[in-house]
Design a protein around this motif. Structure first.
Motif, PDB file in Angstrom:
ATOM      1  N   HIS A 133       0.832  -1.210   0.000  1.00 41.26           N
ATOM      2  CA  HIS A 133       0.000   0.000   0.000  1.00 41.26           C
ATOM      3  C   HIS A 133       0.862   1.253   0.000  1.00 41.26           C
ATOM      4  O   HIS A 133       1.917   1.307   0.634  1.00 41.26           O
ATOM      5  N   ASP A 134       0.410   2.279  -0.693  1.00 45.96           N
ATOM      6  CA  ASP A 134       1.109   3.572  -0.748  1.00 45.96           C
ATOM      7  C   ASP A 134       0.595   4.450   0.390  1.00 45.96           C
ATOM      8  O   ASP A 134      -0.430   5.127   0.264  1.00 45.96           O
ATOM      9  N   PHE A 135       1.321   4.461   1.502  1.00 44.38           N
ATOM     10  CA  PHE A 135       0.880   5.230   2.661  1.00 44.38           C
ATOM     11  C   PHE A 135       1.172   6.713   2.528  1.00 44.38           C
ATOM     12  O   PHE A 135       0.710   7.512   3.354  1.00 44.38           O
ATOM     13  N   SER A 136       1.930   7.105   1.503  1.00 41.33           N
ATOM     14  CA  SER A 136       2.200   8.535   1.319  1.00 41.33           C
ATOM     15  C   SER A 136       0.926   9.312   1.019  1.00 41.33           C
ATOM     16  O   SER A 136       0.882  10.533   1.188  1.00 41.33           O
ATOM     17  N   LYS A 137      -0.106   8.607   0.587  1.00 38.28           N
ATOM     18  CA  LYS A 137      -1.380   9.258   0.270  1.00 38.28           C
ATOM     19  C   LYS A 137      -2.366   9.187   1.438  1.00 38.28           C
ATOM     20  O   LYS A 137      -3.522   9.595   1.292  1.00 38.28           O
ATOM     21  N   GLU A 138      -1.920   8.652   2.566  1.00 35.32           N
ATOM     22  CA  GLU A 138      -2.799   8.505   3.717  1.00 35.32           C
ATOM     23  C   GLU A 138      -2.585   9.634   4.726  1.00 35.32           C
ATOM     24  O   GLU A 138      -1.578  10.349   4.668  1.00 35.32           O
ATOM     25  N   ALA A 156       2.222   7.799  10.591  1.00 36.64           N
ATOM     26  CA  ALA A 156       2.984   7.689  11.829  1.00 36.64           C
ATOM     27  C   ALA A 156       2.774   6.318  12.473  1.00 36.64           C
ATOM     28  O   ALA A 156       3.718   5.718  13.015  1.00 36.64           O
ATOM     29  N   ALA A 157       1.546   5.810  12.405  1.00 36.44           N
ATOM     30  CA  ALA A 157       1.254   4.503  12.979  1.00 36.44           C
ATOM     31  C   ALA A 157       2.037   3.413  12.264  1.00 36.44           C
ATOM     32  O   ALA A 157       2.564   2.487  12.894  1.00 36.44           O
ATOM     33  N   GLN A 158       2.113   3.513  10.943  1.00 39.52           N
ATOM     34  CA  GLN A 158       2.879   2.521  10.188  1.00 39.52           C
ATOM     35  C   GLN A 158       4.369   2.617  10.499  1.00 39.52           C
ATOM     36  O   GLN A 158       5.059   1.595  10.614  1.00 39.52           O
ATOM     37  N   ALA A 204      -7.455   7.227   4.531  1.00 32.42           N
ATOM     38  CA  ALA A 204      -8.204   8.269   3.823  1.00 32.42           C
ATOM     39  C   ALA A 204      -9.638   7.816   3.587  1.00 32.42           C
ATOM     40  O   ALA A 204     -10.588   8.611   3.684  1.00 32.42           O
ATOM     41  N   ASP A 205      -9.796   6.564   3.264  1.00 30.66           N
ATOM     42  CA  ASP A 205     -11.111   5.948   3.265  1.00 30.66           C
ATOM     43  C   ASP A 205     -11.395   5.560   4.708  1.00 30.66           C
ATOM     44  O   ASP A 205     -10.878   4.564   5.216  1.00 30.66           O
ATOM     45  N   VAL A 247      -8.736   0.518   7.772  1.00 33.31           N
ATOM     46  CA  VAL A 247      -7.511   0.728   8.536  1.00 33.31           C
ATOM     47  C   VAL A 247      -6.446  -0.179   7.943  1.00 33.31           C
ATOM     48  O   VAL A 247      -6.720  -0.979   7.047  1.00 33.31           O
ATOM     49  N   ALA A 248      -5.232  -0.060   8.451  1.00 37.07           N
ATOM     50  CA  ALA A 248      -4.145  -0.927   7.971  1.00 37.07           C
ATOM     51  C   ALA A 248      -3.386  -1.473   9.162  1.00 37.07           C
ATOM     52  O   ALA A 248      -2.990  -0.728  10.063  1.00 37.07           O
ATOM     53  N   GLY A 249      -3.203  -2.774   9.170  1.00 39.65           N
ATOM     54  CA  GLY A 249      -2.345  -3.377  10.168  1.00 39.65           C
ATOM     55  C   GLY A 249      -0.889  -3.169   9.793  1.00 39.65           C
ATOM     56  O   GLY A 249      -0.572  -2.553   8.768  1.00 39.65           O
ATOM     57  N   PRO A 250       0.033  -3.685  10.602  1.00 39.20           N
ATOM     58  CA  PRO A 250       1.463  -3.488  10.325  1.00 39.20           C
ATOM     59  C   PRO A 250       1.870  -4.097   8.991  1.00 39.20           C
ATOM     60  O   PRO A 250       1.438  -5.186   8.632  1.00 39.20           O
ATOM     61  N   ALA A 251       2.683  -3.357   8.251  1.00 37.85           N
ATOM     62  CA  ALA A 251       3.117  -3.797   6.923  1.00 37.85           C
ATOM     63  C   ALA A 251       4.316  -4.738   6.989  1.00 37.85           C
ATOM     64  O   ALA A 251       4.706  -5.316   5.975  1.00 37.85           O
ATOM     65  N   PHE A 252       4.932  -4.883   8.168  1.00 37.86           N
ATOM     66  CA  PHE A 252       6.100  -5.762   8.328  1.00 37.86           C
ATOM     67  C   PHE A 252       7.190  -5.414   7.316  1.00 37.86           C
ATOM     68  O   PHE A 252       7.707  -6.265   6.607  1.00 37.86           O
ATOM     69  N   LEU A 253       7.516  -4.138   7.270  1.00 34.67           N
ATOM     70  CA  LEU A 253       8.592  -3.660   6.415  1.00 34.67           C
ATOM     71  C   LEU A 253       9.827  -3.436   7.272  1.00 34.67           C
ATOM     72  O   LEU A 253       9.795  -2.689   8.254  1.00 34.67           O
ATOM     73  N   TYR A 254      10.908  -4.075   6.890  1.00 36.64           N
ATOM     74  CA  TYR A 254      12.158  -3.970   7.645  1.00 36.64           C
ATOM     75  C   TYR A 254      13.032  -2.865   7.083  1.00 36.64           C
ATOM     76  O   TYR A 254      13.195  -2.736   5.863  1.00 36.64           O
TER      77      TYR A 254
END
Length: 343
Positions: A261-266, A272-274, A322-323, A327-334
Motif C-alpha cells: 500500500h502507498d501510505f504517502s497518500k494517507e 505515523a502509525a505505520q 483516507a477511506d 484501517v491498515a495493520g502493520p506492513a512488516f517492512l524492515y
C-alpha cells in the motif's frame, strides 16, 4: 501446502543449506500469523485469538531450534525478512503449478485456510464435520517430510560434526521447557520431532507430543468454527459440536497486504502509525539476528519488541485511512536503521 525444494543430502554443507531454508520458512510464517491475530479486537473472538497466538509463539521457538541446529553444525543463521505477498523460502508449489503465495490477511476464513495450507501434514486426518467440506487432499514434500529427510542425514554424522555450546539459545529468558541447546544428534532429533509434531500432529492423531492440538488442526478449529473434540467414530475426533463462537465480522477492517500500500497518500496519523509498526518489527528482526548468532541474551529483547509491535499494531488498526471505513495493520517492512522509515 508448502512444498519445499529438496535434493538428497550428501554433505554437511547440504544440511546447512536445508536448515537455512527451514529457518526462513519458520520466520516467514510469523508476519501472516501475527497479522491475523493483531486484527482481532480485544475481547473479540478470544478462542481464535488464543489459538493463533499459540501457533505464532511456537513458530518463534521452531525458528530458534532450527538456528541452534545450524549453529551446532558450524553454520551461521541468516534471517531475511520476507516480502509479502510472495512465496516462503523453498516453496516450489504443486507439481507443474505456481508456488503458494503467502499474503498478510486480517482474521478471516481465507486467513485460516492459508494457515492450514502452510501447516498441512502429508496425510491430514479428515474428521467428520456437519456443515463444511473437509480440507483439500494432501500432496507430497510437506514441512514435516522436509525435516524428516534432514533428520535422516543428521543421524549419519559422527559426533565430531557437532560443536557443543556454539551460539546456542536456551529457555533461560523465555519459552521455558520448549527451547533448548543443540549439542548432539540426539538433541537435534528431539528438536525436529518437536517441530514436526507441533505443526502437524502425530500420523494418526491431531495431538502433538505435548498432547496439545497441532497447528494445522488449530487453524482448522478456526476455519470450521468448531472445537476439535474426542468422538466415538473411527477417527477418534470430530469438528464440534461445540463452536468457538467466531464472529467473522468482529475484526478490524484491515486492508490485505499493507506492505504493497502507498501510505504517502494517507493521513499523517496513519503514516505515523505505520512508521511505529515498522520500527518495532525492525527492532525485533535485529534482536533476533543477534540472538541466533551468539548473543543469546538478546532473545528477551526480541520478544519484547514483538509485544511492542502488538501495541503499535493496535494503534494502526484503530487509525482510519483516507477511506475512513478502512484501517491498515502493520506492513512488516524492515529497515536496517531500525527506525521504521520507508520510502
Amino acid at each position: 501446502m508448502i512444498r519445499l525444494q529438496y535434493k538428497p543430502i550428501t554433505s554437511v554443507e547440504d544440511a546447512r543449506a536445508m536448515l537455512q531454508i527451514a529457518i526462513g520458512v519458520e520466520f516467514g510464517t510469523l508476519p501472516p500469523y501475527l497479522y491475523a491475530m493483531f486484527s482481532i479486537p480485544p475481547e473479540k473472538n478470544a478462542g481464535a485469538a488464543s489459538r493463533i497466538r499459540s501457533v505464532a509463539m511456537q513458530e518463534m521457538i521452531h525458528m530458534c531450534l532450527a538456528c541452534n541446529i545450524l549453529n551446532a553444525l558450524g553454520g551461521d543463521p541468516v534471517l531475511t525478512p520476507p516480502a509479502y505477498p510472495g512465496p516462503l523460502p523453498g516453496d516450489i508449489g504443486p507439481p507443474g503449478g505456481e508456488p503458494l503465495i503467502i499474503h498478510l490477511l486480517p482474521f478471516s476464513v481465507d486467513a485460516m485456510a492459508q494457515g492450514m495450507k502452510i501447516e498441512q501434514p502429508e496425510k491430514p486426518i479428515e474428521f467428520p464435520v456437519e456443515t463444511l467440506a473437509a480440507a483439500a487432499p494432501p500432496a507430497a514434500v510437506t514441512i514435516g517430510q522436509f525435516y524428516q529427510a534432514l533428520d535422516q542425514y543428521l543421524s549419519t554424522l559422527p559426533s565430531s560434526a557437532w560443536t557443543p555450546g556454539r551460539n546456542q539459545i536456551d529457555d533461560s529468558q523465555f519459552f521455558a521447557g520448549q527451547l533448548f541447546p543443540i549439542n548432539s544428534y540426539a538433541d537435534a532429533h528431539q528438536a525436529i520431532d518437536d517441530i514436526v509434531s507441533e505443526g502437524e500432529g502425530a500420523p494418526d492423531s491431531p495431538l502433538d507430543f505435548q498432547k496439545e492440538i497441532a497447528h494445522y488442526y488449530r487453524f482448522g478449529e478456526c476455519f470450521y468454527d468448531k472445537v476439535l473434540t474426542k468422538a466415538n467414530n473411527p477417527k477418534g475426533y470430530a469438528w464440534g459440536p461445540e463452536s468457538l463462537g467466531i464472529d467473522w465480522t468482529a475484526v478490524y477492517p484491515a486492508i490485505p497486504d499493507p506492505c504493497t500500500h502507498d501510505f504517502s497518500k494517507e493521513p499523517p496519523a496513519a503514516q505515523a502509525a505505520q512508521a511505529a509498526c515498522n520500527q518495532a518489527y525492525s527492532r525485533m528482526v535485529d534482536e533476533l539476528r543477534l540472538a541466533v548468532t551468539g548473543n543469546s541474551g538478546r532473545l528477551g529483547n526480541a520478544v519484547r519488541a514483538m509485544f511492542d509491535l502488538r501495541v503499535s499494531a493496535q494503534v494502526a488498526l484503530t487509525t482510519p485511512l483516507a477511506d475512513a471505513s478502512l484501517v491498515a495493520g502493520p506492513a512488516f517492512l524492515y529497515t536496517p536503521s531500525g527506525t521504521g522509515a520507508s520510502a
